[in-house]
Each structure stands twice: as structure tokens, then as C-alpha cells.
Design an enzyme around this catalytic site. Sequence first.
Site, mmCIF file in Angstrom:
data_model
loop_
_atom_site.group_PDB
_atom_site.id
_atom_site.type_symbol
_atom_site.label_atom_id
_atom_site.label_comp_id
_atom_site.label_asym_id
_atom_site.label_seq_id
_atom_site.Cartn_x
_atom_site.Cartn_y
_atom_site.Cartn_z
ATOM 1 N N SER A 102 37.820 42.325 44.640
ATOM 2 C CA SER A 102 38.070 42.938 43.339
ATOM 3 C C SER A 102 39.228 43.939 43.391
ATOM 4 C CB SER A 102 36.784 43.591 42.829
ATOM 5 O OG SER A 102 36.884 43.975 41.483
ATOM 6 N N ASP A 242 42.376 43.847 37.063
ATOM 7 C CA ASP A 242 42.220 44.186 38.475
ATOM 8 C C ASP A 242 42.411 42.929 39.317
ATOM 9 O OD1 ASP A 242 39.852 42.894 37.905
ATOM 10 O OD2 ASP A 242 38.610 44.233 39.113
ATOM 11 N N ASP A 244 40.645 40.692 40.825
ATOM 12 C CA ASP A 244 39.942 39.422 40.586
ATOM 13 C C ASP A 244 39.725 39.134 39.108
ATOM 14 O OD1 ASP A 244 37.938 41.335 40.152
ATOM 15 O OD2 ASP A 244 36.363 40.031 40.912
ATOM 16 N N ASP A 246 38.108 40.716 36.629
ATOM 17 C CA ASP A 246 36.886 40.990 35.857
ATOM 18 C C ASP A 246 36.936 42.345 35.152
ATOM 19 O OD1 ASP A 246 36.477 42.681 38.015
ATOM 20 O OD2 ASP A 246 34.489 41.918 38.525
#
Length: 451
Positions: A102, A242, A244, A246
Amino acid sequence: MGKYFGTDGVRGVANQELTPELAFKLGRYGGYVLAHNKGEKHPRVLVGRDTRVSGEMLESALIAGLISIGAEVMRLGVISTPGVAYLTKEMEAALGVMISASHNPVADNGIKFFGSDGFKLSDDQENEIEQLLDQTNPDLPRPVGEDIVHYSDYFEGAQKYLSYLKSTVDVNFEGLKIVLDGANGSTSSLAPFLFGDLEADTETIGCNPDGYNINEQCGSTHPEKLAEAVLETESDFGLAFDGDGDRIIAVDENGQIVDGDQIMFIIGQEMYKNQELNGNMIVSTVMSNLGFYKALEKEGIQSNKTKVGDRYVVEEMRRGNYNLGGEQSGHIVLMDYNTTGDGLLTGVQLASVIKMSGKTLSELASQMKKYPQSLINVRVTDKYRVEENIHVQEIMTKVETEMNGEGRILVRPSGTEPLVRVMVEAATDADAERYAQSIADVVEDKMGLDK
């Protein structure tokens, strides 16, 4: 949290804590628990990753583990975490796996699983995988010969996901100039394609991943670069994701940051107006700003608070059948469309509200007045005793009385470090800092390391 699984899958420094050996086991044991032992001989498993240099190494090991249990693996390549969640459910796969850490630095990586319903695993499922990890050599099936299945590449999955996101809005974005910051991560190519297809005039930063620069002074954790770009290009607004994909943080036309609370309020207000907000409820965490709750109250919208963490937000949303929730940090869950926080989905929904309203982002965000916030971390001997410490409770009561409803106090143990976090929101910056320091001083005096 378990021995291996944290609040968002298994994470660690790649090739040191999260090794290829562990990735192989997670593939093998995770595939068994979540797919093979349900009776499917060759369960379909989707695997995606972000842009980290360690991603391909861990992906290879993970896929080997999955194939060793008999899985039919479809490799999605670089894609966002919510993209994996959506495709897992849409394609009726037995399991989805995302390799990402992430918003963490490049040295870290992680592995998270999604069940066939697109949701993250339950505690019981994680515990079952952990029990197998702790066994020396679990007696699990080992297909041989013709029972070993090829893996395949399904890079078209990303386009399928983007087509779905486009279908969630009824307008195009012609006439909007938007700066997109992909954090040099999963959305680096996805975001420009999506907003370009919706006819927005786009500028990009943080969309040139090299395997090492993910989240590096860019993305939702560093929106100041986006703010500069919005002002320089005279854009209508900017969106930062961000690593990833999400999370999302926005920036208005004046370069002011619009956080997750404000984005939730803007989208929630529109849903409420259109009678689309289930239970007239928005689910947030205890870290949401007091101004968020006051703005909701003024609109007649209810709110429900959970512990910090998007998994707790999703749990509460599922329990109450609510369709909007999220965190100040930018995890926004729109349950009508996806099962997890989705930055791109939230971005197109926000842009849709801006386009249809004819208002600027600053005008929409100004309807929620953010209270100044001060956060102080205090290192202590036993963080869990803060709630029962009479001295801390006395100073909190004193401060609450002085604020007279124009502020909020949150004192809680850190989830990962030996710290007590003192957060105060008040009418002015000076008040927030003064009140937070007065509480932190008592915490340190009565609970500090030398006590």
C-alpha cells in the site's frame, strides 16, 4: 491481529521478513484453505501486484505455491487492490490475491487475500492459514502429471475493471482539467486511461514507476506536490492515490487539501439528496474530524464510528447494510460498487458531483468546516492502562468542560508501538495545541517510561 496477519494481510520487508519461501507457503496454504478444501479440483485464483521491484519475485513464489495445491492461476500484472477485489467477485474466482504494501516504502511488501465474494478474509480464515504456517509439513494434496495446471496472463482484467468504473457515472468530464498523482504505483497507468476515456483534460505526476519510486514524495501521503501541480497548471482539482490504489486525497483549485472526511461528506451529501444513502448513514472511524460530524448533523445525515482501520469500517457497513463509509486518510468504501476502499472509483464519483453541480471543489468542501487538530504521541510503559488512569481521565474531563462542545478529545493506545496517542480538536490551532499538550503532559508524568 495474528502471528503473521496484521490488519491488512501479511506485511514485512521484502526478502527479509516477507521472503519468497513465506510467499510460497501463503500461496499453498491460502489456496488450500480458501479454495481447494471447498471441493474444487482446480479453483481459479487471480493474482495482482503493485509496481515494487520485489513484486515479481514474490509473485513467482506465490503462484508456485498456488499451483502446487492445484489452483488455476490468472496473473493480472500491475493492478490496484480494489481492481483485484472487483475482478475476483465479477469473474467468480475462488480467491484473489494482491501483492502490495500500500502506502509503505518500497522496501516493504505484503500479501492480502480476497474471498470469492470480493471481501478480505475473516479472522477465522486467517487463523486457519496461520495454523498451517506453524506446522512443520502439513499433509496437503500434491497434484502430479496432468493434474498440474498451467497459469495464464490476464492483463485484460485491468481494462475490464476500468470499463466497469466508467459505467458507474452518468456524465463525462469534458471541460474539467484534472491533475492525477499515481504515487508511481498501481494507478500510474490506470488513472490517466480512466479519466482520459471520460474526456477529462488530464495532467499527471507520479505516474512513472521504475520499481523503486513508489510512494516516494508523491501520492496520497504527500499531496503537497499535487497542490503545486494544480496551481501551476491552473487545473480545476487534483486527485492523489496511494501505492495500491485503495486511498485517495484531493486538492482543490486553490491548492488546498481535501481529505477523506471532506470527500465522504461531498459524496454522501449527493447520495442523501438523491435518496441513495442507505439508512441515511455514513460509517467512519474515531479519527474523523469533529467538523465532519457537525456537517453531517446539519444535513440530517447520521454517522457511526468504528475503530481505526478500513476493515472495521467495512465490517460495520456489512452489519448495517450501509453503502458509504471510510477514513480521513482516504480509504472510501462505496459498497454499491465495490467491496473495499477504491481510490479510482471514489475519484470518478467525486468528479461526477463536481461536474453535475457546476460548483468548484473548494465550494463543495467549504460546507464542512474542519476543526484544527493537534496530535501528540507519548511513549509509555503500558499503553493499555491509559483508559483506567484516574489522572488522565481527570485532565480529559477538565479540558472537555473548558471546550464546551467546541472540540473533541481522543486518547488511545497505538496499535503498533508502545505509545499513547493524544488527539485534540478545538476551535483554534492554539487551543488544540494547548489542550493536547496539557493532556500529554499528564500522560507522560503518570505513565511515562520512568514510571
